[in-house]
Design a protein around this motif. Sequence first.
Motif, short mmCIF file in Angstrom:
data_model
loop_
_atom_site.label_atom_id
_atom_site.label_comp_id
_atom_site.label_asym_id
_atom_site.label_seq_id
_atom_site.Cartn_x
_atom_site.Cartn_y
_atom_site.Cartn_z
N ALA A 54 0.81 -1.15 -0.06
CA ALA A 54 0.03 -0.05 0.13
C ALA A 54 0.91 1.25 0.00
O ALA A 54 1.84 1.19 0.42
CB ALA A 54 -0.99 0.10 1.27
N GLY A 55 0.37 2.36 -0.61
CA GLY A 55 1.03 3.71 -0.66
C GLY A 55 0.56 4.49 -1.70
O GLY A 55 -0.61 4.25 -2.34
N TYR A 56 1.14 5.76 -1.67
CA TYR A 56 0.62 6.95 -2.57
C TYR A 56 0.79 6.05 -3.99
O TYR A 56 1.76 5.46 -4.25
CB TYR A 56 1.58 7.81 -2.54
N LYS A 57 -0.07 6.51 -5.07
CA LYS A 57 0.00 5.61 -6.38
C LYS A 57 1.32 6.19 -7.10
O LYS A 57 1.65 4.97 -7.70
CB LYS A 57 -1.25 6.14 -7.11
N GLU A 58 1.56 7.10 -7.03
CA GLU A 58 2.65 7.65 -7.86
C GLU A 58 3.89 6.97 -7.39
O GLU A 58 4.80 6.42 -8.34
CB GLU A 58 2.97 9.23 -8.02
N ARG A 59 4.21 6.84 -6.23
CA ARG A 59 5.35 6.23 -5.46
C ARG A 59 5.18 4.70 -5.75
O ARG A 59 6.40 4.02 -5.98
CB ARG A 59 5.29 6.66 -4.09
N MET A 60 4.14 4.01 -5.55
CA MET A 60 3.98 2.81 -5.93
C MET A 60 4.30 2.42 -7.43
O MET A 60 4.79 1.46 -7.72
CB MET A 60 2.42 2.32 -5.46
N ASP A 61 3.82 3.06 -8.21
CA ASP A 61 3.95 2.96 -9.56
C ASP A 61 5.54 2.94 -9.71
O ASP A 61 6.16 1.85 -10.31
CB ASP A 61 3.59 4.10 -10.54
N THR A 62 6.21 3.69 -9.36
CA THR A 62 7.81 3.79 -9.40
C THR A 62 8.26 2.59 -8.81
O THR A 62 9.24 1.90 -9.18
CB THR A 62 8.23 5.24 -8.87
N PHE A 63 7.78 2.10 -7.57
CA PHE A 63 8.50 1.09 -6.99
C PHE A 63 7.97 -0.22 -7.58
O PHE A 63 9.23 -1.13 -7.66
CB PHE A 63 7.54 0.90 -5.55
N PHE A 64 6.88 -0.37 -8.34
CA PHE A 64 6.92 -1.48 -9.11
C PHE A 64 7.66 -1.65 -10.42
O PHE A 64 8.09 -2.66 -10.73
CB PHE A 64 5.32 -1.77 -9.68
N GLN A 65 7.82 -0.36 -11.04
CA GLN A 65 8.71 -0.33 -12.08
C GLN A 65 10.26 -0.67 -11.47
O GLN A 65 10.93 -1.34 -12.41
CB GLN A 65 9.00 1.15 -12.59
N SER A 66 10.77 -0.52 -10.48
CA SER A 66 12.06 -0.59 -10.08
C SER A 66 12.14 -2.12 -9.49
O SER A 66 13.24 -2.83 -9.52
CB SER A 66 12.49 0.39 -8.83
N ASN A 67 10.82 -2.71 -9.22
CA ASN A 67 10.94 -4.19 -8.70
C ASN A 67 9.81 -4.79 -9.29
O ASN A 67 8.63 -5.34 -8.83
CB ASN A 67 10.62 -4.04 -7.14
N PRO A 68 10.10 -5.46 -10.48
CA PRO A 68 9.24 -6.13 -11.45
C PRO A 68 8.99 -7.40 -10.67
O PRO A 68 7.79 -7.88 -11.10
CB PRO A 68 9.95 -6.47 -12.80
N GLY A 69 9.61 -8.05 -9.88
CA GLY A 69 9.20 -9.31 -8.89
C GLY A 69 7.81 -8.87 -8.31
O GLY A 69 7.10 -9.93 -8.28
N PHE A 70 7.69 -7.91 -7.69
CA PHE A 70 6.40 -7.49 -6.99
C PHE A 70 5.23 -7.44 -7.81
O PHE A 70 4.24 -8.14 -7.92
CB PHE A 70 6.72 -6.39 -6.13
N HIS A 71 5.53 -6.66 -9.03
CA HIS A 71 4.33 -6.16 -10.07
C HIS A 71 3.86 -7.79 -10.45
O HIS A 71 2.69 -7.73 -11.01
CB HIS A 71 4.93 -5.47 -10.97
N SER A 72 4.77 -8.47 -11.02
CA SER A 72 4.31 -9.94 -11.55
C SER A 72 3.67 -10.71 -10.41
O SER A 72 2.81 -11.81 -11.06
CB SER A 72 5.57 -10.65 -12.11
N ARG A 73 3.75 -10.63 -9.16
CA ARG A 73 3.02 -11.48 -8.32
C ARG A 73 1.60 -10.62 -7.73
O ARG A 73 0.91 -11.28 -6.91
CB ARG A 73 3.96 -11.69 -7.11
N VAL A 74 1.59 -9.50 -8.06
CA VAL A 74 0.37 -8.75 -7.65
C VAL A 74 -0.63 -9.02 -8.66
O VAL A 74 -0.77 -8.47 -9.90
CB VAL A 74 0.68 -7.39 -7.41
N GLY A 75 -1.92 -9.51 -8.37
CA GLY A 75 -2.93 -9.96 -9.30
C GLY A 75 -4.13 -8.73 -9.26
O GLY A 75 -4.75 -8.58 -10.39
#
Length: 310
Positions: A183-204
């Motif tokens: 959880a968190g601010y949308k803009e910062r979370m978008d950046t976080f997922f871009q920097s950590n693709p492993g998280f993005h691929s596991r979040v449905g």
Amino acid sequence: MSDVQAVGAKPAAAPSSAVDLSAAYRGSNIEHVLDELEGELVGLAPVKRRIREIAALLLIARLREEQGLTTEKPTLHMSFTGRPGTGKTTVALQMAKILQQLGYVRKGHLVVATRDDLVGQYVGHTAPKTKEVIKRAMGGVLFIDEAYYLYRPENERDYGQEAIEMLLQSMENQREDLVVILAGYKERMDTFFQSNPGFHSRVGHHLDFPDYTLEELMAIAELMVRKQHYEFDGDSRAAFREYLVLRMRQPHFANARSVRNALDRIKLRQANRLIARGGMVSRDDLARLDAVDVRASRVFESGTDEAGDE
């Protein structure tokens, strides 16, 4: 006619058994949880609709499994984005209950964590801290608030990456009994997922929590006041509405959290006003929040933030 099936003929279909969806829905008890969510939170119509859709998906997936229909286990890890005070933690708590009712986690409890709970300050400190949090969350939901603070690329010696790797491993290997919500601010979370693709691929599931409108914030305030056995009168209600109009324009406004903090300060002023007046007080006096209690806020005088609103 020969007992041998004719060449090219289709094999007989396996007999099917009907499923009473209404009975299955009632038996899962998720309707009760969804009603609780509806009653606890004002507004958030898109979020509530998405939670109902996810609950329906999970129920159908369970029924398909019971009927022997091959299916992959639904991806349960989620991302909740939005500003503070928009109900993310409350929705996570109800989501944990839904997952437990449908048999996707054993306990259905919620463990809330931040970077400080997961990341150590020296070599060898992060692993035991992260393991302990994951252990407490097993059988339920791990809610990581402001998850982007785990990743600090500007500091090569930061230990957040170790916590991230351990979380990713648990999200993959222990997904039968652990759901992670970032959880968190949308803009910062978008950046976080871009920097950590492993998280993005596991979040449905990605849910965005919108800010509350003025009318929704007033409804939240009225609900909070009633629950605590206080009440506005006409003047104090109008004053609080003016307060919100001013407060919403300021930095660090935290939606429902700021409303709760403001009401706490109003109750403080009411108590001190009554003590200073002394004498006999009626039940109505003890319950009523006056306009003077609201307008004593610094927001009306200088437009500055009030303490405790962060």
